[in-house]
Design a protein around this motif. Structure first.
Motif, PDB file in Angstrom:
ATOM      1  N   GLU A  93      63.928  13.468  38.595  1.00 16.33           N
ATOM      2  CA  GLU A  93      64.764  13.886  39.711  1.00 16.33           C
ATOM      3  C   GLU A  93      64.024  14.944  40.539  1.00 16.33           C
ATOM      4  O   GLU A  93      64.137  16.134  40.299  1.00 16.33           O
ATOM      5  CB  GLU A  93      66.097  14.455  39.196  1.00 16.33           C
ATOM      6  N   LEU A  94      63.260  14.488  41.478  1.00 20.12           N
ATOM      7  CA  LEU A  94      62.538  15.392  42.365  1.00 20.12           C
ATOM      8  C   LEU A  94      62.810  14.965  43.794  1.00 20.12           C
ATOM      9  O   LEU A  94      62.951  13.785  44.087  1.00 20.12           O
ATOM     10  CB  LEU A  94      61.037  15.328  42.098  1.00 20.12           C
ATOM     11  N   ASN A  95      62.850  15.926  44.660  1.00 21.40           N
ATOM     12  CA  ASN A  95      63.027  15.616  46.067  1.00 21.40           C
ATOM     13  C   ASN A  95      62.036  16.446  46.873  1.00 21.40           C
ATOM     14  O   ASN A  95      61.152  17.080  46.309  1.00 21.40           O
ATOM     15  CB  ASN A  95      64.473  15.886  46.510  1.00 21.40           C
ATOM     16  N   GLU A  96      62.196  16.466  48.170  1.00 23.79           N
ATOM     17  CA  GLU A  96      61.244  17.181  49.022  1.00 23.79           C
ATOM     18  C   GLU A  96      61.179  18.663  48.653  1.00 23.79           C
ATOM     19  O   GLU A  96      60.095  19.249  48.603  1.00 23.79           O
ATOM     20  CB  GLU A  96      61.631  17.016  50.494  1.00 23.79           C
ATOM     21  N   ASN A  97      62.312  19.274  48.340  1.00 16.69           N
ATOM     22  CA  ASN A  97      62.314  20.693  47.964  1.00 16.69           C
ATOM     23  C   ASN A  97      61.566  20.919  46.657  1.00 16.69           C
ATOM     24  O   ASN A  97      60.858  21.909  46.509  1.00 16.69           O
ATOM     25  CB  ASN A  97      63.746  21.228  47.850  1.00 16.69           C
ATOM     26  N   ASP A  98      61.727  20.008  45.711  1.00 16.60           N
ATOM     27  CA  ASP A  98      61.011  20.134  44.444  1.00 16.60           C
ATOM     28  C   ASP A  98      59.508  20.022  44.664  1.00 16.60           C
ATOM     29  O   ASP A  98      58.730  20.749  44.063  1.00 16.60           O
ATOM     30  CB  ASP A  98      61.451  19.060  43.451  1.00 16.60           C
ATOM     31  N   LEU A  99      59.100  19.079  45.526  1.00 10.32           N
ATOM     32  CA  LEU A  99      57.686  18.922  45.823  1.00 10.32           C
ATOM     33  C   LEU A  99      57.162  20.182  46.495  1.00 10.32           C
ATOM     34  O   LEU A  99      56.079  20.661  46.188  1.00 10.32           O
ATOM     35  CB  LEU A  99      57.468  17.693  46.718  1.00 10.32           C
ATOM     36  N   LYS A 100      57.974  20.741  47.371  1.00 11.24           N
ATOM     37  CA  LYS A 100      57.599  21.976  48.046  1.00 11.24           C
ATOM     38  C   LYS A 100      57.446  23.107  47.027  1.00 11.24           C
ATOM     39  O   LYS A 100      56.484  23.882  47.072  1.00 11.24           O
ATOM     40  CB  LYS A 100      58.656  22.320  49.100  1.00 11.24           C
ATOM     41  N   GLU A 128      46.310   5.559  48.920  1.00 13.24           N
ATOM     42  CA  GLU A 128      47.048   5.217  47.700  1.00 13.24           C
ATOM     43  C   GLU A 128      47.824   6.420  47.165  1.00 13.24           C
ATOM     44  O   GLU A 128      48.990   6.307  46.772  1.00 13.24           O
ATOM     45  CB  GLU A 128      46.102   4.700  46.604  1.00 13.24           C
ATOM     46  N   GLN A 129      47.164   7.582  47.137  1.00 14.28           N
ATOM     47  CA  GLN A 129      47.829   8.791  46.647  1.00 14.28           C
ATOM     48  C   GLN A 129      48.972   9.195  47.570  1.00 14.28           C
ATOM     49  O   GLN A 129      50.070   9.527  47.114  1.00 14.28           O
ATOM     50  CB  GLN A 129      46.824   9.939  46.502  1.00 14.28           C
ATOM     51  N   ARG A 130      48.733   9.147  48.874  1.00 12.03           N
ATOM     52  CA  ARG A 130      49.761   9.523  49.850  1.00 12.03           C
ATOM     53  C   ARG A 130      50.991   8.618  49.706  1.00 12.03           C
ATOM     54  O   ARG A 130      52.121   9.091  49.626  1.00 12.03           O
ATOM     55  CB  ARG A 130      49.204   9.450  51.274  1.00 12.03           C
ATOM     56  N   GLN A 131      50.750   7.301  49.649  1.00 11.97           N
ATOM     57  CA  GLN A 131      51.862   6.357  49.494  1.00 11.97           C
ATOM     58  C   GLN A 131      52.629   6.621  48.207  1.00 11.97           C
ATOM     59  O   GLN A 131      53.858   6.688  48.202  1.00 11.97           O
ATOM     60  CB  GLN A 131      51.330   4.921  49.426  1.00 11.97           C
ATOM     61  N   SER A 132      51.906   6.752  47.109  1.00 10.71           N
ATOM     62  CA  SER A 132      52.544   6.906  45.804  1.00 10.71           C
ATOM     63  C   SER A 132      53.324   8.207  45.709  1.00 10.71           C
ATOM     64  O   SER A 132      54.459   8.231  45.230  1.00 10.71           O
ATOM     65  CB  SER A 132      51.497   6.819  44.690  1.00 10.71           C
ATOM     66  N   VAL A 133      52.722   9.311  46.163  1.00  9.49           N
ATOM     67  CA  VAL A 133      53.404  10.612  46.120  1.00  9.49           C
ATOM     68  C   VAL A 133      54.637  10.590  47.010  1.00  9.49           C
ATOM     69  O   VAL A 133      55.714  11.043  46.616  1.00  9.49           O
ATOM     70  CB  VAL A 133      52.435  11.756  46.538  1.00  9.49           C
ATOM     71  N   THR A 134      54.503  10.040  48.204  1.00 10.25           N
ATOM     72  CA  THR A 134      55.631   9.971  49.131  1.00 10.25           C
ATOM     73  C   THR A 134      56.769   9.128  48.557  1.00 10.25           C
ATOM     74  O   THR A 134      57.924   9.543  48.563  1.00 10.25           O
ATOM     75  CB  THR A 134      55.179   9.397  50.494  1.00 10.25           C
ATOM     76  N   LEU A 135      56.423   7.961  48.043  1.00  6.38           N
ATOM     77  CA  LEU A 135      57.458   7.074  47.479  1.00  6.38           C
ATOM     78  C   LEU A 135      58.125   7.702  46.257  1.00  6.38           C
ATOM     79  O   LEU A 135      59.332   7.616  46.090  1.00  6.38           O
ATOM     80  CB  LEU A 135      56.854   5.719  47.106  1.00  6.38           C
ATOM     81  N   VAL A 157      49.684   3.553  39.510  1.00 11.11           N
ATOM     82  CA  VAL A 157      50.725   4.363  40.153  1.00 11.11           C
ATOM     83  C   VAL A 157      50.770   5.746  39.519  1.00 11.11           C
ATOM     84  O   VAL A 157      50.782   6.765  40.208  1.00 11.11           O
ATOM     85  CB  VAL A 157      52.107   3.676  40.062  1.00 11.11           C
ATOM     86  N   LYS A 158      50.790   5.780  38.200  1.00 11.76           N
ATOM     87  CA  LYS A 158      50.826   7.060  37.476  1.00 11.76           C
ATOM     88  C   LYS A 158      49.618   7.919  37.856  1.00 11.76           C
ATOM     89  O   LYS A 158      49.740   9.106  38.126  1.00 11.76           O
ATOM     90  CB  LYS A 158      50.849   6.801  35.972  1.00 11.76           C
ATOM     91  N   SER A 159      48.462   7.293  37.901  1.00 14.95           N
ATOM     92  CA  SER A 159      47.230   8.006  38.257  1.00 14.95           C
ATOM     93  C   SER A 159      47.277   8.512  39.699  1.00 14.95           C
ATOM     94  O   SER A 159      46.920   9.667  39.975  1.00 14.95           O
ATOM     95  CB  SER A 159      46.037   7.070  38.068  1.00 14.95           C
ATOM     96  N   PHE A 160      47.711   7.655  40.632  1.00 14.80           N
ATOM     97  CA  PHE A 160      47.794   8.069  42.032  1.00 14.80           C
ATOM     98  C   PHE A 160      48.737   9.262  42.201  1.00 14.80           C
ATOM     99  O   PHE A 160      48.458  10.189  42.955  1.00 14.80           O
ATOM    100  CB  PHE A 160      48.264   6.917  42.930  1.00 14.80           C
ATOM    101  N   ILE A 161      49.867   9.233  41.497  1.00 12.40           N
ATOM    102  CA  ILE A 161      50.839  10.328  41.613  1.00 12.40           C
ATOM    103  C   ILE A 161      50.278  11.597  41.003  1.00 12.40           C
ATOM    104  O   ILE A 161      50.332  12.673  41.604  1.00 12.40           O
ATOM    105  CB  ILE A 161      52.186   9.937  40.973  1.00 12.40           C
ATOM    106  N   GLN A 162      49.704  11.471  39.811  1.00 14.47           N
ATOM    107  CA  GLN A 162      49.145  12.636  39.129  1.00 14.47           C
ATOM    108  C   GLN A 162      48.013  13.263  39.954  1.00 14.47           C
ATOM    109  O   GLN A 162      47.996  14.469  40.201  1.00 14.47           O
ATOM    110  CB  GLN A 162      48.600  12.187  37.771  1.00 14.47           C
ATOM    111  N   ASN A 163      47.073  12.438  40.376  1.00 15.33           N
ATOM    112  CA  ASN A 163      45.939  12.942  41.157  1.00 15.33           C
ATOM    113  C   ASN A 163      46.387  13.423  42.540  1.00 15.33           C
ATOM    114  O   ASN A 163      45.885  14.421  43.044  1.00 15.33           O
ATOM    115  CB  ASN A 163      44.858  11.874  41.287  1.00 15.33           C
ATOM    116  N   GLY A 164      47.332  12.697  43.129  1.00 17.43           N
ATOM    117  CA  GLY A 164      47.839  13.094  44.445  1.00 17.43           C
ATOM    118  C   GLY A 164      48.519  14.455  44.393  1.00 17.43           C
ATOM    119  O   GLY A 164      48.335  15.291  45.279  1.00 17.43           O
ATOM    120  N   LYS A 165      49.309  14.682  43.361  1.00 14.35           N
ATOM    121  CA  LYS A 165      50.002  15.962  43.206  1.00 14.35           C
ATOM    122  C   LYS A 165      48.986  17.107  43.039  1.00 14.35           C
ATOM    123  O   LYS A 165      49.093  18.142  43.679  1.00 14.35           O
ATOM    124  CB  LYS A 165      50.935  15.880  41.995  1.00 14.35           C
TER     125      LYS A 165
END
Length: 184
Positions: A93-100, A128-135, A157-165
Motif C-alpha cells: 500500500e504505497l501512493n505518491e505521498n509514500d514515494l515522496k 523500464e524503471q520509470r514505467q515500473s516505478v510509476t505503475l 518487474v521486481k528488479s526494475f522497481i527495486q533499482n528504480g527506487k
C-alpha cells in the motif's frame, strides 16, 4: 476396478465416468495435501477442484504408472504454485505521498521534495524503471499486473522497481545537492 484399469478405460474411451470414481477415491488425500500446504480449508477445497480440472485436462499427456503418486505430485505442485503466486501478490500500500516520503529520507534536514523534482527524477530513470516505478507506486499495480501489461517477467518487474527506487533516491539526492549549490 484398480486405478490402472479405470485410467486405461478413461484414456481409451475419453469418458469422464471412468475418471470420476478414480478421482473420488483420492479426494480426501488431495484435501489433506492441500491443507498441509495452504493451511486454509476454503483454499484447500478450491485447490482440490482446480486439481480435478487440471487432471481432466492433462492426464492424457502423461504415461502414468502409479496414479496415486502422480496425483499427489500434481497436488503438491499446484499448492506450491498457489503459494508462490500469493507471495508475489503481496499488496504494498504505497501512493505518491509514500514515494515522496521514501525519497525524502535522502534529503538532508528533510528538505521538501517538490512534485516537480520528483517528476524530473522519475523522467531521468530508464524507460523500464520509470514505467515500473510509476505503475507500482503511483498507479498501485501489483507485480503481476505490471508483468502482464508490460510484457516483463515477474523477476524483471521486481528488479526494475527495486533499482528504480534506489536510482530515484540517488537522483533526488544529487538534484538537491545541485540546487543547494546553485541557490546557496
Amino acid at each position: 476396478m484398480s486405478d490402472q484399469q479405470l485410467l486405461q478405460l478413461y484414456l481409451q474411451e475419453k469418458d469422464n465416468s471412468w475418471l470420476g470414481p478414480l478421482l473420488q477415491r483420492y479426494t480426501l488425500l488431495l484435501f489433506g495435501v492441500c491443507m498441509k500446504y495452504l493451511k486454509d480449508e476454503t483454499e484447500a477445497q478450491d485447490a482440490v477442484q482446480q486439481i480435478f480440472l487440471k487432471v481432466i485436462q492433462e492426464v492424457h499427456k502423461y504415461k502414468i504408472d502409479y496414479f496415486k503418486s502422480w496425483l499427489y505430485t500434481v497436488a503438491k505442485n499446484h499448492c506450491l504454485s498457489v503459494l508462490r503466486d500469493k507471495k508475489s501478490k503481496i499488496p504494498v500500500e504505497l501512493n505518491e505521498n509514500d514515494l515522496k516520503e521514501e525519497t525524502e529520507e535522502v534529503a538532508a534536514e528533510k528538505e521538501e521534495v517538490s512534485p516537480e523534482l520528483l517528476k524530473e527524477a522519475l523522467n531521468a530513470l530508464n524507460r523500464e524503471q520509470r514505467q515500473s516505478v510509476t505503475l507500482f507506486y503511483l498507479e498501485k499495480k501489483s507485480y503481476q499486473e505490471i508483468s502482464q501489461s508490460q510484457g516483463y517477467s515477474l523477476m524483471q518487474v521486481k528488479s526494475f522497481i527495486q533499482n528504480g527506487k534506489r536510482n530515484l533516491k540517488l537522483l533526488i539526492r544529487k538534484m538537491l545537492k545541485e540546487s543547494k549549490k546553485t541557490n546557496g
